[in-house]
Design a protein around this motif. Structure first.
Motif, PDB file in Angstrom:
ATOM      1  N   THR A 229      34.760  48.900  49.744  1.00 11.72           N
ATOM      2  CA  THR A 229      33.469  49.421  49.290  1.00 11.72           C
ATOM      3  C   THR A 229      33.244  50.829  49.810  1.00 11.72           C
ATOM      4  OG1 THR A 229      32.509  47.202  49.160  1.00 11.72           O
ATOM      5  CG2 THR A 229      30.974  49.045  49.363  1.00 11.72           C
ATOM      6  N   TRP A 230      33.568  51.049  51.057  1.00  7.15           N
ATOM      7  CA  TRP A 230      33.377  52.370  51.668  1.00  7.15           C
ATOM      8  C   TRP A 230      34.186  53.435  50.926  1.00  7.15           C
ATOM      9  CZ3 TRP A 230      36.674  54.793  55.802  1.00  7.15           C
ATOM     10  CH2 TRP A 230      36.082  55.957  56.304  1.00  7.15           C
ATOM     11  N   LEU A 231      35.448  53.151  50.651  1.00  6.80           N
ATOM     12  CA  LEU A 231      36.285  54.115  49.945  1.00  6.80           C
ATOM     13  C   LEU A 231      35.809  54.290  48.498  1.00  6.80           C
ATOM     14  CD1 LEU A 231      39.774  53.117  51.375  1.00  6.80           C
ATOM     15  CD2 LEU A 231      38.548  55.260  51.782  1.00  6.80           C
ATOM     16  N   ALA A 232      35.337  53.212  47.872  1.00 10.52           N
ATOM     17  CA  ALA A 232      34.822  53.316  46.507  1.00 10.52           C
ATOM     18  C   ALA A 232      33.629  54.263  46.443  1.00 10.52           C
ATOM     19  CB  ALA A 232      34.433  51.940  45.985  1.00 10.52           C
ATOM     20  N   GLN A 233      32.814  54.248  47.484  1.00  4.37           N
ATOM     21  CA  GLN A 233      31.652  55.147  47.536  1.00  4.37           C
ATOM     22  C   GLN A 233      32.080  56.614  47.579  1.00  4.37           C
ATOM     23  OE1 GLN A 233      29.697  53.606  51.006  1.00  4.37           O
ATOM     24  NE2 GLN A 233      28.662  51.963  49.886  1.00  4.37           N
ATOM     25  N   HIS A 234      33.309  56.847  47.989  1.00  7.82           N
ATOM     26  CA  HIS A 234      33.837  58.214  48.057  1.00  7.82           C
ATOM     27  C   HIS A 234      34.824  58.512  46.929  1.00  7.82           C
ATOM     28  CE1 HIS A 234      32.034  59.382  51.920  1.00  7.82           C
ATOM     29  NE2 HIS A 234      32.191  58.117  52.263  1.00  7.82           N
ATOM     30  N   GLY A 235      34.866  57.626  45.926  1.00  6.08           N
ATOM     31  CA  GLY A 235      35.679  57.919  44.749  1.00  6.08           C
ATOM     32  C   GLY A 235      37.105  57.423  44.784  1.00  6.08           C
ATOM     33  N   TRP A 236      37.374  56.365  45.578  1.00  6.89           N
ATOM     34  CA  TRP A 236      38.739  55.847  45.687  1.00  6.89           C
ATOM     35  C   TRP A 236      38.748  54.340  45.426  1.00  6.89           C
ATOM     36  CZ3 TRP A 236      42.572  59.377  46.345  1.00  6.89           C
ATOM     37  CH2 TRP A 236      42.208  60.637  46.855  1.00  6.89           C
ATOM     38  N   ALA A 237      39.671  53.894  44.601  1.00  4.91           N
ATOM     39  CA  ALA A 237      39.863  52.469  44.354  1.00  4.91           C
ATOM     40  C   ALA A 237      40.954  51.976  45.290  1.00  4.91           C
ATOM     41  CB  ALA A 237      40.256  52.226  42.902  1.00  4.91           C
ATOM     42  N   ALA A 238      40.568  51.154  46.269  1.00  3.49           N
ATOM     43  CA  ALA A 238      41.470  50.832  47.372  1.00  3.49           C
ATOM     44  C   ALA A 238      41.979  49.404  47.333  1.00  3.49           C
ATOM     45  CB  ALA A 238      40.762  51.079  48.703  1.00  3.49           C
ATOM     46  N   THR A 239      43.149  49.234  47.921  1.00  2.00           N
ATOM     47  CA  THR A 239      43.736  47.929  48.191  1.00  2.00           C
ATOM     48  C   THR A 239      43.991  47.841  49.691  1.00  2.00           C
ATOM     49  OG1 THR A 239      44.826  47.837  46.035  1.00  2.00           O
ATOM     50  CG2 THR A 239      45.678  46.383  47.757  1.00  2.00           C
ATOM     51  N   VAL A 240      43.554  46.766  50.321  1.00  2.00           N
ATOM     52  CA  VAL A 240      43.799  46.548  51.743  1.00  2.00           C
ATOM     53  C   VAL A 240      44.969  45.574  51.876  1.00  2.00           C
ATOM     54  CG1 VAL A 240      42.863  45.648  53.904  1.00  2.00           C
ATOM     55  CG2 VAL A 240      41.414  47.013  52.383  1.00  2.00           C
ATOM     56  N   VAL A 241      45.955  45.949  52.665  1.00  2.00           N
ATOM     57  CA  VAL A 241      47.147  45.112  52.854  1.00  2.00           C
ATOM     58  C   VAL A 241      47.142  44.568  54.281  1.00  2.00           C
ATOM     59  CG1 VAL A 241      49.655  45.021  52.755  1.00  2.00           C
ATOM     60  CG2 VAL A 241      48.404  46.534  51.191  1.00  2.00           C
TER      61      VAL A 241
END
Length: 287
Positions: A229-241
């Motif tokens: 969610t934090w990265l999405a707020q800054h414009g990044w679609a993230a995957t946590v491994v």
């Protein structure tokens, strides 16, 4: 080797500790990566004794290194021809990974640490496998201007790495860091980060680590509970491994302080992300 610039205090000290973990892994016959330069950094400073948690975390440092190595390989395969290591420390990926022809890699870190690094690599007569540029800058200052002056092209897709840094910054500073990275990221750019959550800082095994970090002026100052969610707020679609997945992938035991069966909700996040269409459109429109 001797040098007047020795990274034995502050966050720079942690760079030597990570180099120790890489040197130990490089000596293994079943190593997950090669790093022929890590031991040279350790020799130049001397072995730093770490707290018990540091020894328990060595497996994490190894899996983290391989995870980010593979991230860069995938980014290059996807077409990125430019990378930036933010707070590069004693990272040697410019020298030890196989990069495509014409690949440009920028390393940003404090002038003192970069001077030490260049001195050690100079003695080893190390030659980068890509077009490497060292950018001497303090992340508290206008490092984007220094990066642009060094030849960084914001119109080209970039693979960014923020490894072993975010927990040392205030939350507002991390938000600013991500905003600055985003403003320099063309469509197709990628980002990889490491961070921690609050429960990790509260582990009993970490008490001695916190005390040592305070003594060298390198306290942890921030956490994040939901990196996606934090990265999405800054414009990044993230995957946590999770480290459990990485350990299984590489046939290694799960590092004790990242094993949910041992530490419950405590997490050291490893995430990789791509720039979202919405962020790319806003950047293209100047918004």
């Amino acid at each position: 080797m001797t040098t007047q610039v020795r990274p034995t205090s502050g966050v720079s000290r942690t760079a030597v500790i990570i180099a120790q973990a890489r040197a130990t892994e490089d000596a293994r016959p079943d190593r997950l990566f090669t790093d022929p330069y890590a031991q040279s950094f350790v020799d130049a400073v001397g072995w730093i004794q770490v707290a018990e948690a540091g020894r328990l975390n060595q497996g994490h440092f190894v899996l983290r290194t391989r995870f980010f190595d593979d991230y860069f390989r995938a980014a290059a395969q996807a077409g990125c021809r430019q990378a930036v290591l933010v707070a590069a420390g004693l990272d040697t990926r410019a020298f030890r990974l196989d990069w495509p022809d014409g690949f440009r890699l920028f390393e940003i870190d404090l002038p003192g640490l970069m001077a030490f690094k260049e001195a050690v690599l100079g003695v080893r007569e190390a030659r980068p496998a890509c077009d490497r540029t060292a950018v001497r800058a303090d992340l508290r200052d206008d490092w984007p201007a220094a990066l642009l002056t060094a030849g960084f092209d914001p119109q080209q897709p970039t693979a960014w790495l923020v490894e072993g840094l975010m927990m040392y910054l205030e939350p507002a500073d991390n938000d600013l860091l991500l905003d600055r990275i985003g403003s320099l990221s063309a469509p197709g750019s990628r980002l990889a980060i490491e961070h921690i959550n609050q429960a990790y800082t509260e582990l009993p095994q970490m008490r001695a680590v916190h005390e040592r970090l305070r003594k060298v002026g390198a306290e942890w100052r921030s956490t994040v509970e939901d990196p996606r969610t934090w990265l999405a707020q800054h414009g990044w679609a993230a995957t946590v491994v999770p480290q459990t997945e990485l350990a299984a992938r590489h046939g290694r035991p799960v590092p004790e302080l990242t094993d949910p069966e041992r530490v419950g909700a405590a997490r050291m996040w490893l995430a990789e992300a791509v720039r979202t269409d919405a962020a790319e459109s806003a950047a293209a429109g100047g918004g």
